[in-house]
Design an enzyme around this catalytic site. Sequence first.
Site, PDB file in Angstrom:
ATOM      1  N   GLN A 169      34.733  43.199 -19.622  1.00 40.46           N
ATOM      2  CA  GLN A 169      35.403  42.834 -20.879  1.00 40.46           C
ATOM      3  C   GLN A 169      36.011  41.439 -20.809  1.00 40.46           C
ATOM      4  OE1 GLN A 169      35.428  44.033 -23.887  1.00 40.46           O
ATOM      5  NE2 GLN A 169      34.049  45.681 -23.283  1.00 40.46           N
ATOM      6  N   SER A 170      35.335  40.531 -20.141  1.00 45.34           N
ATOM      7  CA  SER A 170      35.870  39.177 -19.986  1.00 45.34           C
ATOM      8  C   SER A 170      35.847  38.409 -21.311  1.00 45.34           C
ATOM      9  CB  SER A 170      35.040  38.436 -18.939  1.00 45.34           C
ATOM     10  OG  SER A 170      35.311  37.051 -18.978  1.00 45.34           O
TER      11      SER A 170
END
Length: 329
Positions: free
Chosen positions: A79-80
């Site tokens: 989930q960068s």
Amino acid sequence: MSSGSGTPQRAVLGTWPTPLEPAPRLARALGLGPEDLWIKRDDLTGLGGGGNKVRKLEWLCGAAVAEGATTLVTTGAAQSNHARLTAAAGARLGLDVVLVLAGSADSSASGNLALDGLFGATVVWAGKVRGAELAAVAERVAAQLRHRGAAPALIPFGGSSPLGAYGYAECGHELLGQAPDLDTVVVALGSGGTMAGLVDVLGPARVLGVHCGAVDDPAGTVTGLVAGLSGAVLAPEALRLRLDQVGAGYSTLTDASMAALTLAGRTEGVVLDPVYTGRALAGLRAAVQDGTITPGQRTVFLHSGGLPGLFGHAAAVKRSQDALTDFTP
Ligand SMILES: *Cc1c(COP(=O)(O)O)cnc(C)c1O
């Protein structure tokens, strides 16, 4: 930059300056005066859903374009936000993007990952690795790309090299123009470049960093980046850091972060994310409670973005929905 070769080149990707908005209802809820608290809206940087990485990517992508890169390669968590914005930057600049992400393909395909797909990125799943191991996978991917005739540019983890942090030195100047009398900027500390750039311009006494658990040595990371940026040597103890908001770890949802999301939403209609900005506001709340930040001081909360990450965080989505009030007839 102290060690750069010439003037860095910028690829304009964002919308500047970002607004500095008053937050009187949130201020009161925190125990501050209504004029004491302002939000620097770096969630509104424009590109790809917005967020702090846009400021760094302008310089990192500027350098990549200048050296003739065809492909951007970077690393991150599934989930960068940084990976998502690198994908958007590549789309804007006509460059291919390869994201080397920790985890595996069964990580839920929502939030940032959905946007990575929309922006046309290629994903390499690196498995359960982090830090130097994740960087090593990216190096190998870059070598394979080179072998195929591409010209890859490696963008550092979180965009946090001295060149990336330069984008936040610029933000420091922008803030001084908007709020010359500011006492404290409160900021989430992930890979460190955002805090480092601000510290470089505002000085360590005016920046409070809230550690989110993304790096092992937050103080050393920030002082190292400041040294690379301007040559300034800072003792790690000179930094104002809060280490008390990490909880069970980077990707976990703490009660304090969830409470901060709810508070910002209900007082100002502002959306925070569970990993970074929720922790940062929880840190600001704790700083008011323990008297580190007091009424009458001008405090700026740097909103660094992350909204897509909320929708990629199952626990945070669930608790947000559970907070809905049913109408009782
Ligand atoms: C990356 C990120 C941060 C932390 O910034 P660093 O420069 O990595 O310390 C804060 N907030 C959001 C939403 C981010 O994506």
